[in-house]
Design a protein around this motif. Structure first.
Motif, mmCIF file in Angstrom:
data_model
loop_
_atom_site.group_PDB
_atom_site.id
_atom_site.type_symbol
_atom_site.label_atom_id
_atom_site.label_comp_id
_atom_site.label_asym_id
_atom_site.label_seq_id
_atom_site.Cartn_x
_atom_site.Cartn_y
_atom_site.Cartn_z
ATOM 1 N N ASP A 169 46.293 -30.566 -21.314
ATOM 2 C CA ASP A 169 45.492 -29.346 -21.206
ATOM 3 C C ASP A 169 44.094 -29.706 -20.707
ATOM 4 N N ALA A 170 43.853 -29.453 -19.418
ATOM 5 C CA ALA A 170 42.589 -29.859 -18.810
ATOM 6 C C ALA A 170 41.410 -29.070 -19.359
ATOM 7 N N ALA A 171 41.569 -27.767 -19.588
ATOM 8 C CA ALA A 171 40.460 -26.951 -20.084
ATOM 9 C C ALA A 171 39.999 -27.436 -21.456
ATOM 10 N N ALA A 172 40.947 -27.770 -22.346
ATOM 11 C CA ALA A 172 40.578 -28.285 -23.664
ATOM 12 C C ALA A 172 39.878 -29.633 -23.544
ATOM 13 N N ALA A 173 40.353 -30.472 -22.622
ATOM 14 C CA ALA A 173 39.727 -31.780 -22.435
ATOM 15 C C ALA A 173 38.279 -31.635 -21.975
ATOM 16 N N TYR A 174 38.017 -30.690 -21.046
ATOM 17 C CA TYR A 174 36.647 -30.482 -20.589
ATOM 18 C C TYR A 174 35.775 -29.911 -21.696
ATOM 19 N N ALA A 175 36.326 -29.012 -22.532
ATOM 20 C CA ALA A 175 35.549 -28.431 -23.617
ATOM 21 C C ALA A 175 35.113 -29.488 -24.614
ATOM 22 N N TRP A 176 35.969 -30.478 -24.861
ATOM 23 C CA TRP A 176 35.661 -31.530 -25.824
ATOM 24 C C TRP A 176 34.906 -32.693 -25.195
ATOM 25 N N LEU A 177 35.291 -33.097 -24.008
ATOM 26 C CA LEU A 177 34.818 -34.355 -23.449
ATOM 27 C C LEU A 177 33.810 -34.182 -22.328
ATOM 28 N N GLY A 178 33.662 -32.971 -21.796
ATOM 29 C CA GLY A 178 32.823 -32.791 -20.623
ATOM 30 C C GLY A 178 33.548 -33.243 -19.366
#
Length: 441
Positions: free
Chosen positions: A204-213
């Motif tokens: 899940d790319a959106a979740a990864a960006y929300a957590w990791l930037g």
């Protein structure tokens, strides 16, 4: 998070057995394909139930676990012949909250990333191990244990370097909540960590960006650079063009290091939206100027995640002070009634259990001290307590209230003593034609 006494069978299994089991941790999967770890412990006349979903003792996982223990205690030893069936019995122990072989209903198969995504899978496993460590040790005993320290060390080692701010913030909050024995906060954070682990396994790319930037997600797994039907720069992101932002508050919050993360809150008077900038202690400032300030932003990028969303200013001009009408528009967006804050907080936490830290601006009618606490009171008499820490912020707000109540108080919502509270960060004071912003923290 405690269930009332009245389950003698549970207490007989956990306490009266002498040398038997005093704490049971169950991996429960409901018929709705929703898994959680439930820890049941007993002491004295009460049974304590903690669930990684945050809903104990009334959630479906906790009720299932308690009923299961009652049924087994009535039948005798927990042998294979009289053990009741558990939904999703394909779950296997892998050191995490649930194993990769957990059975799912038709049509809900897990989208597993290719085998080459070893770093994302490694971080997911480390997050699951951290949750399992906390639940197995219990809220009252996990703080300061070598197993907790080791589990956090593995999360840091598996995460991208430098450690993303959100990972540091959530693990830091988890340690603080364990030290304070705040079972509700611990359960919410564990639920969020387990959900992020699942998101990593799904790719899940959106979740990864929300957590990791953006940088952290790409460093963890190059495949997370983009997602189907999303822009290639940041999945789920948005852009701000030609908008005025007003910095209304700034604070340092704890990560694994005390006061290790600076947050700057930027309000858009035209829309009422609030965004945040972040920097880890020791890093360069994300943008120029002290607080308060007014920024005319030509271009900015907003990352996905819970409100206030993280913003990156790409092209902007800064002014140290704004015209009074700028604060007039900001005040107009403040909440006049406090009755809906609890439901708004619950909705934010339900959507993002670990990352959600709602930031609000409220318009109090008065500020009062009662029973050793300071309260904001709205026009209907609804009281919103101020957080106990830091005490200087509440004292500063009372001092500002000496002449007239603040027009607007900004702060971060949190739970304290089992109720909603506001950690005040700044206030807008003064007559309409001379309004100014005063920092409280």
């Amino acid at each position: 998070m405690s269930a009332d006494a009245g389950r003698p069978a549970v207490r007989r299994v956990l306490v009266e057995a002498g040398e038997g089991v005093r704490r049971a941790t169950l991996d429960v999967v409901t018929g709705a394909d929703d898994a959680a770890l439930v820890s049941v412990a007993a002491g004295g006349a009460r049974v304590r139930v903690v669930c990684s979903c945050g809903g104990a003792p009334t959630c479906a996982h906790a009720r299932f676990a308690l009923d299961w223990l009652d049924a087994d205690a009535a039948r005798g030893p927990l042998d294979a012949a009289n053990r009741p069936p558990v939904a999703g019995t394909g779950a296997v122990e892998t050191g995490g909250i649930r194993g990769p072989e957990t059975q799912r209903p038709p049509g809900k198969e897990t989208l597993r990333p290719p085998a080459g995504h070893a770093r994302a899978t490694g971080l997911a496993t480390a997050l699951d191990d951290l949750v399992t460590t906390v639940v197995r040790a219990g809220v009252d005993a996990a703080a300061g244990t070598p197993s907790l320290d080791e589990a956090i060390r593995r999360v840091v080692a598996a995460a991208p370097a430098p450690l993303p701010a959100s990972v540091g913030r959530v693990t830091g909050r988890l340690v603080e909540a364990l030290v304070a024995r705040d079972a509700g906060c611990v359960a919410r954070l564990c639920h969020g960590l387990a959900g992020f682990a699942d998101a990593l396994r799904r790719g899940d790319a959106a979740a990864a960006y929300a957590w990791l930037g953006a940088a952290g997600a790409a460093a963890l797994d190059p495949a997370l650079r983009s997602a189907p039907d999303a822009e290639p720069h940041v999945p789920g992101s948005a852009r701000l063009v030609d908008v005025r932002l007003v910095e209304v508050a700034r604070e340092w919050v704890s990560t694994l290091d005390r006061a290790g993360l600076e947050r700057r809150y930027l309000a858009a008077p035209s829309t009422g939206m609030v965004y945040r900038e972040e920097r880890v202690r020791g890093q360069a400032a994300p943008s120029l100027g002290p607080c308060p300030r007014v920024l005319d932003v030509a271009l900015a990028e907003v990352e996905p995640g819970p409100a206030p969303q993280r913003v990156h200013l790409l092209q902007y001009e800064v002014a140290l002070t704004g015209a009074p009408e700028t604060f007039t528009h900001v005040v107009e967006e403040g909440l006049r009634g406090f009755a809906g804050l609890r439901s708004a907080f619950r909705a934010a936490v339900a959507a993002s259990p670990a990352l959600a830290e709602p930031f609000v601006g409220v318009q109090p009618r008065t500020v009062e001290r009662a029973d050793g606490r300071v309260f904001l009171v709205d026009g209907d008499g609804v009281r919103l307590p101020l957080a106990a820490e830091p005490p200087a912020a509440a004292d500063a707000l009372l001092a500002l209230d000496a002449g007239a109540p603040p027009r607007l108080v900004y702060g971060r919502l949190l739970t304290e003593r089992g109720s909603l509270a506001l950690a005040p960060l700044s206030a807008i004071v003064g007559p309409r034609e001379h309004m100014r912003l005063r920092r409280l923290a």
